[in-house]
Design a protein around this motif. Sequence first.
Motif, PDB file in Angstrom:
ATOM      1  N   ARG A  92      28.552  31.221  45.303  1.00 24.88           N
ATOM      2  CA  ARG A  92      29.892  31.315  45.895  1.00 24.88           C
ATOM      3  C   ARG A  92      30.904  31.394  44.772  1.00 24.88           C
ATOM      4  O   ARG A  92      30.815  30.686  43.778  1.00 24.88           O
ATOM      5  CB  ARG A  92      30.193  30.096  46.759  1.00 24.88           C
ATOM      6  CG  ARG A  92      31.582  30.158  47.425  1.00 24.88           C
ATOM      7  CD  ARG A  92      31.827  28.994  48.360  1.00 24.88           C
ATOM      8  NE  ARG A  92      31.961  27.725  47.681  1.00 24.88           N
ATOM      9  CZ  ARG A  92      33.113  27.276  47.158  1.00 24.88           C
ATOM     10  NH1 ARG A  92      34.210  27.987  47.229  1.00 24.88           N
ATOM     11  NH2 ARG A  92      33.141  26.109  46.572  1.00 24.88           N
ATOM     12  N   ALA A  99      30.004  30.824  51.095  1.00 22.00           N
ATOM     13  CA  ALA A  99      28.993  31.296  50.144  1.00 22.00           C
ATOM     14  C   ALA A  99      28.756  32.789  50.347  1.00 22.00           C
ATOM     15  O   ALA A  99      29.025  33.343  51.421  1.00 22.00           O
ATOM     16  CB  ALA A  99      27.693  30.523  50.342  1.00 22.00           C
ATOM     17  N   ASP A 100      28.235  33.430  49.310  1.00 20.42           N
ATOM     18  CA  ASP A 100      27.881  34.849  49.407  1.00 20.42           C
ATOM     19  C   ASP A 100      26.846  35.031  50.514  1.00 20.42           C
ATOM     20  O   ASP A 100      26.021  34.144  50.761  1.00 20.42           O
ATOM     21  CB  ASP A 100      27.311  35.343  48.073  1.00 20.42           C
ATOM     22  CG  ASP A 100      28.316  35.233  46.930  1.00 20.42           C
ATOM     23  OD1 ASP A 100      29.508  35.010  47.190  1.00 20.42           O
ATOM     24  OD2 ASP A 100      27.888  35.371  45.771  1.00 20.42           O
TER      25      ASP A 100
END
Length: 131
Positions: A92, A99-100
């Motif tokens: 992230r 978060a990604d």
Amino acid sequence: MQSKSDSGWAVWLRRVAGAGLAVVALVLAWSHGMLYVEGGSMRPALYPGDLIVYTRVAAEPQQGDLTVFAHDGDLVVHRVVGVEPDGSLRMRGDANAAADVEPVDRNDVRGVVVAVVPAGRVACSLVSAAE
């Protein structure tokens, strides 16, 4: 009259020091990398214009580490926020709310940030002070 800086001893010492610095530079170039920060996803830890130094050797990122990884042909710096059961990393950007979406495979990790030259932060401070 010959100056002290032109004596044989001083010339020899400068050459040895220069050779030593060259060896150190080569070792660091092999074991470390440098990146110029372009985006703002890592604010306030990193600003656009900052320069980061990351270690390439034995990079085993831990939760909380700023990590350099390959993503779609680019290098990205985000913080490790978790480890998935398969060993992949949940990342992230500090400025991002979540978060990604995709975890990062450990094979895509290029290194862990070990130093930051805050050139971008200094530039932002100077611009803010001038306004």
